[in-house]
Design a protein around this motif. Structure first.
Motif, short mmCIF file in Angstrom:
data_model
loop_
_atom_site.label_atom_id
_atom_site.label_comp_id
_atom_site.label_asym_id
_atom_site.label_seq_id
_atom_site.Cartn_x
_atom_site.Cartn_y
_atom_site.Cartn_z
N GLU A 45 4.08 -8.05 -1.30
CA GLU A 45 4.25 -7.13 -0.18
C GLU A 45 5.66 -7.25 0.39
N ASN A 85 5.27 6.35 -5.28
CA ASN A 85 5.07 4.91 -5.13
C ASN A 85 3.80 4.40 -5.80
N ASN A 123 10.65 6.50 -0.87
CA ASN A 123 11.00 5.08 -0.85
C ASN A 123 12.52 4.94 -0.87
N GLU A 147 -1.48 -4.40 -9.05
CA GLU A 147 -0.16 -5.02 -9.03
C GLU A 147 -0.08 -6.25 -8.11
N LEU A 174 4.84 -3.83 -12.89
CA LEU A 174 6.00 -4.25 -12.11
C LEU A 174 6.34 -5.71 -12.40
N LYS A 204 2.91 3.22 -8.66
CA LYS A 204 2.90 1.95 -9.39
C LYS A 204 3.03 0.75 -8.46
N TYR A 205 3.46 0.98 -7.22
CA TYR A 205 3.58 -0.12 -6.25
C TYR A 205 2.27 -0.35 -5.49
N TYR A 206 1.58 0.73 -5.11
CA TYR A 206 0.36 0.54 -4.33
C TYR A 206 -0.89 0.44 -5.20
N TYR A 209 8.24 0.28 -0.45
CA TYR A 209 7.58 1.15 -1.42
C TYR A 209 6.08 1.28 -1.12
N LEU A 210 5.60 0.51 -0.16
CA LEU A 210 4.17 0.46 0.14
C LEU A 210 3.82 1.17 1.45
N PHE A 256 8.16 -5.52 -2.11
CA PHE A 256 8.03 -4.07 -2.28
C PHE A 256 7.60 -3.36 -1.00
#
Length: 184
Positions: A108, A129, A121, A137, A182, A131-133, A114-115, A111
């Motif tokens: 967290e 975003n 972002n 991951e 990621l 792939k970040y949330y 990005y969240l 990134f």
């Protein structure tokens, strides 16, 4: 004497048991240095029991198999002395719980920007975003962090490469940066 009494009673039931003797260990989380282990207590117990057993004592003079509860934050040298004196199991649940949480926390932090939304972002207002949330991951980050902590525990507990299996190969069935995950 108390450890001998326990040993004496349990050996009449089965030869397969462990004893969780107190030697300064405490459950919970404490600042390193606040818990003062005295592993020599275990050594004295082994010597006392071996003397009581006489010729029936095992050759290594370690008749009792100890389990070590409440070792989080303990000095590695004290842990290894306890192993020398007969500890065959140490609970590491507190450490692994923290390492799992720390992996999520670090993800967290890394990134954070990005969240905050599905789109937008630091790379651009229209950048996605997903792939970040993706919940897998941060969980992967938790697992990677926990593996690192376990490897440290295994080294501290002297239980690496003891089964004659050779060096561990790198796992190939993981979702990493090469496969679209990621970097953690």
């Amino acid at each position: 004497e108390e450890i001998y009494e326990t040993y004496d009673k349990l050996t009449k039931v089965s030869p397969l048991f462990t004893v969780a003797a107190a030697f300064g260990n405490v459950h919970g989380v404490y600042k390193p240095g606040n818990v003062k282990l005295e592993p020599e207590i275990l050594n004295r117990a082994q010597n006392y029991i071996s003397k009581k057993l006489g010729d029936d004592a095992p050759g290594d003079k370690r008749p009792v198999k100890f389990v070590f509860h409440g070792g989080s934050g303990s000095d590695v040298s004290d842990i290894q002395k306890a192993i020398d004196y007969g500890v065959i199991k140490m609970n590491i649940d507190t450490d692994t719980q923290w390492s799992y949480w720390e992996g999520i926390k670090n993800f967290e932090n890394k990134f954070h920007d990005y969240l905050q939304s599905q789109i937008g972002n630091p790379d651009g207002a229209d950048k996605p975003n997903k792939k970040y949330y993706d919940p897998r991951e941060p969980l992967r980050a938790a697992e990677v962090n926990t593996v690192a902590r376990l490897e440290q525990a295994f080294a501290d507990l002297r239980c690496q490469n003891v089964l004659g299996l050779g060096e561990m190969s790198t796992a190939k069935n993981v979702l990493g940066p090469r496969r679209g995950g990621l970097p953690v």
